[in-house]
Design an enzyme around this catalytic site. Structure first.
Site, PDB file in Angstrom:
ATOM      1  N   ARG A 174       0.772  -1.293   0.079  1.00 24.97           N
ATOM      2  CA  ARG A 174       0.036   0.128   0.070  1.00 24.97           C
ATOM      3  C   ARG A 174       1.043   1.315  -0.128  1.00 24.97           C
ATOM      4  O   ARG A 174       0.753   2.259  -0.643  1.00 24.97           O
ATOM      5  CB  ARG A 174      -0.811   0.130   1.295  1.00 24.97           C
ATOM      6  N   CYS A 230      -1.465   6.208   9.070  1.00 24.39           N
ATOM      7  CA  CYS A 230      -1.677   4.653   8.451  1.00 24.39           C
ATOM      8  C   CYS A 230      -3.068   5.168   7.315  1.00 24.39           C
ATOM      9  O   CYS A 230      -3.056   6.268   6.670  1.00 24.39           O
ATOM     10  CB  CYS A 230      -2.323   3.720   9.323  1.00 24.39           C
TER      11      CYS A 230
END
Length: 272
Positions: A174, A230
Site C-alpha cells: 500500500r 496509516c
C-alpha cells in the site's frame, strides 16, 4: 523503555478501570455483541466508530471526535484522572492502542495496554460478566496533550521541509501504491518512510519492544521527531504505542492519516 503494555498479572492496583475495545472493521457491530456475550467484570465498552471516532466528520475514515465529545464520553462513563485505565481488545489488534492514544491525548496519567487479548484474560481466570457496566458520571478538567497530535497542515510542513519524519504504518504494497484496496488514490505522503505495523505482532499479541527494536531503529532513530500515520489513524496507533514503549520521546499521531491527506494534497509512489 517505557511500560505501555503490561500483563494482567502485573496489575495490583485497586483503582483499575477496564476498557473493552473489541471491534471488527468488517462487521462494526461485532465488538458490542462480543461485549454483551461476556467481558471483564467492570469493563465499559468503547466502540471504535461510535466512541473513538466521529463518523459524521469528513477528515479521514475514522476522524477524531471534538474535545467536548471526548470529555462527555469520559465523564458519562465516570472516568477519573486517579483511575488506572487498562485497555484490551481481541489481542494483537489496533483498537486498544487507538483508545490508548486517545486517553493519553486527554491527559490521563495512568494508561496501560494489557498484553493479553480477551480470551487469554478469561483463561487467566479474570472475572467475567455479561452485565453492562455503568458508573456515576464524573467531572473532569482535562489537560490535553497536544504534543502527540498532528494535523494535516503540520504533516504538510514535515513533508515539505523534512523537519521531522513521517512514518507510514501500512503494508509495503500500500505504501508503494502497488495495491490499494480502500482509498481512491494509491501511494503515500511524500517523504514518508514505511514500517508495517503487522511486524509488531505475532500469535495474537504484540511483541516485546526489545524484539522489534532492531527493525524499528533501521527505519527511525530515537532522536527524530516522528509522526505516524496509516489509512485512517487506527493501525498507526500500535506503532505509536510501540515507539513509546521503546523509549522514543517525540512521537505524534496523524489521526486523519492517508484518507484525510488525499482529500487535499498529492501523493508519492517513489520508495524512500
Amino acid at each position: 523503555m517505557g511500560k505501555v503494555w503490561k500483563s494482567a498479572k502485573e496489575l495490583k492496583e485497586s483503582n483499575v478501570r477496564w476498557i473493552d475495545t473489541r471491534f471488527s472493521l468488517q462487521d462494526p457491530n461485532a465488538g458490542k455483541k462480543l461485549y454483551d456475550k461476556g467481558h471483564i467484570a467492570g469493563a465499559i465498552y468503547l466502540d471504535l466508530e461510535k466512541d473513538l471516532s466521529d463518523m459524521n466528520k469528513t477528515n479521514g475514515r475514522h476522524p477524531l471526535p471534538d474535545k467536548d465529545k471526548l470529555k462527555y464520553l469520559f465523564e458519562s462513563n465516570g472516568l477519573q484522572y486517579t483511575d488506572h485505565v487498562v485497555i484490551y481488545d481481541q489481542g494483537g489488534m489496533p483498537f486498544a492502542p487507538r483508545a490508548y492514544w486517545m486517553f493519553c491525548f486527554a491527559g490521563f496519567p495512568q494508561v496501560t495496554l494489557v498484553k493479553e487479548g480477551y480470551e487469554e484474560l478469561v483463561e487467566m481466570g479474570l472475572e467475567v460478566s455479561t452485565e453492562t457496566s455503568s458508573y456515576p458520571a464524573s467531572t473532569l478538567i482535562l489537560q490535553w496533550n497536544e504534543d502527540i497530535l498532528s494535523t494535516r497542515e503540520q504533516v504538510k510542513v514535515v513533508s515539505e521541509t523534512s523537519n521531522g519524519v513521517l512514518l507510514d504504518a501500512r503494508s509495503a504494497e500500500r505504501y508503494a501504491g502497488i495495491h490499494e484496496p480502500i482509498d481512491s488514490v494509491a501511494g503515500h505522503i511524500p517523504t514518508a518512510r514505511n514500517l508495517d505495523w503487522e511486524l509488531l505482532k505475532e500469535d495474537g499479541r504484540f511483541k516485546e519492544a526489545v524484539d522489534v527494536l532492531s527493525e524499528v531503529e533501521a527505519v527511525v532513530k530515537q532522536d527524530e521527531d516522528i509522526t505516524v500515520y496509516c489509512g485512517s489513524g487506527v493501525t498507526a496507533a500500535p506503532l505509536y504505542a510501540m515507539l513509546k514503549e521503546a523509549g522514543y520521546p517525540k512521537v505524534k499521531l496523524y489521526v486523519g492519516s492517508y484518507s484525510d491527506w488525499i482529500t487535499a494534497y498529492p501523493v508519492d509512489n517513489k520508495l524512500t
